[in-house]
Design an enzyme around this catalytic site. Structure first.
Site, PDB file in Angstrom:
ATOM      1  N   THR A 253       0.815  -1.222   0.000  1.00  0.00           N
ATOM      2  CA  THR A 253       0.000   0.000   0.000  1.00  0.00           C
ATOM      3  C   THR A 253       0.842   1.263   0.000  1.00  0.00           C
ATOM      4  O   THR A 253       0.339   2.344  -0.290  1.00  0.00           O
ATOM      5  CB  THR A 253      -0.873   0.058   1.273  1.00  0.00           C
TER       6      THR A 253
ATOM      7  N   HIS B  63       5.811  22.050  -2.346  1.00  0.00           N
ATOM      8  CA  HIS B  63       5.454  22.604  -1.036  1.00  0.00           C
ATOM      9  C   HIS B  63       6.184  21.928   0.124  1.00  0.00           C
ATOM     10  O   HIS B  63       6.542  22.582   1.090  1.00  0.00           O
ATOM     11  CB  HIS B  63       3.946  22.461  -0.783  1.00  0.00           C
TER      12      HIS B  63
HETATM   13  C1  RB5 Z   1       2.888  -6.894   3.098  1.00  0.00           C
HETATM   14  O1  RB5 Z   1       1.961  -7.913   2.915  1.00  0.00           O
HETATM   15  C2  RB5 Z   1       2.182  -5.560   3.252  1.00  0.00           C
HETATM   16  O2  RB5 Z   1       1.689  -5.429   4.532  1.00  0.00           O
HETATM   17  C3  RB5 Z   1       3.133  -4.424   2.929  1.00  0.00           C
HETATM   18  O3  RB5 Z   1       3.566  -4.556   1.626  1.00  0.00           O
HETATM   19  C4  RB5 Z   1       2.580  -3.013   3.021  1.00  0.00           C
HETATM   20  O4  RB5 Z   1       1.406  -2.871   2.316  1.00  0.00           O
HETATM   21  C5  RB5 Z   1       2.508  -2.445   4.369  1.00  0.00           C
HETATM   22  O5  RB5 Z   1       2.113  -1.299   4.593  1.00  0.00           O
END
Ligand code: RB5
Length: 160
Positions: free
Chosen positions: A72, A103
């Site tokens: 993510t 910024h």
């Molecule tokens: C791994 O599965 C996942 O938790 C990592 O890639 C990330 O998204 C963590 O914030």
């Protein structure tokens, strides 16, 4: 752009590995020097271990810029922002990428390998690299306030 800033540190966990490989190719073709601090292919790893490598190198001024990727982008950005002087921005659109530099003078950009497609990720990283920090009074003042908060927090230790 100076020679120093053509050198970029990059790292990912398994969730960002594929996007990291794509971005490396893209940035090499743009003439950047890329230092890949891991993880390797098919390795299931803990993102803090790899985020810390890039963030520490940026914090110590060994690199002006770093790129971090996880699934993510959230974990990597939390880790990177623990390091002194690191301003890591988790970005998934071009406008925010531009603003992150203009910024916030973000020195680390973070992208989610399971969130952002390859074309968009390239555009995000390009926008961040190609934008200049607008060092006017108000932005400088705000970044100085962040640095002051960081200093105070570090000196005080963590309190609950
Ligand atoms: C791994 O599965 C996942 O938790 C990592 O890639 C990330 O998204 C963590 O914030």
């Amino acid at each position: 752009m100076s020679n120093m800033s053509r050198k970029i540190a990059i790292a990912s966990d398994h969730g960002g590995y594929e996007l990291k490989e794509d971005l490396k190719g893209h940035l090499l073709s743009r003439g950047f020097e890329i230092v890949d601090m891991g993880a390797g292919k098919d390795e299931s790893v803990d993102y803090p271990d790899f985020g810390a490598l890039v963030a520490e190198a940026v914090s110590k001024n060994e690199f002006e810029r770093g790129i971090l990727l996880c699934g993510t982008g959230i974990g990597m950005s939390i880790v990177a922002n623990k390091f002194k002087g690191v301003r890591a921005a988790l970005v998934s659109d071009v406008f925010s990428a531009r603003m992150a530099k203009e910024h916030n003078n973000a020195n680390v950009i973070v992208v989610g390998g399971r969130v952002t497609g390859k074309e968009l990720a390239r555009a995000v990283v390009d926008a961040w690299l190609d934008t200049e920090y607008r060092a006017d009074e108000r932005h400088r003042r705000r970044l100085e306030k962040i640095a002051a908060i960081e200093k105070k927090q570090c000196e005080g230790g963590h309190r609950r």
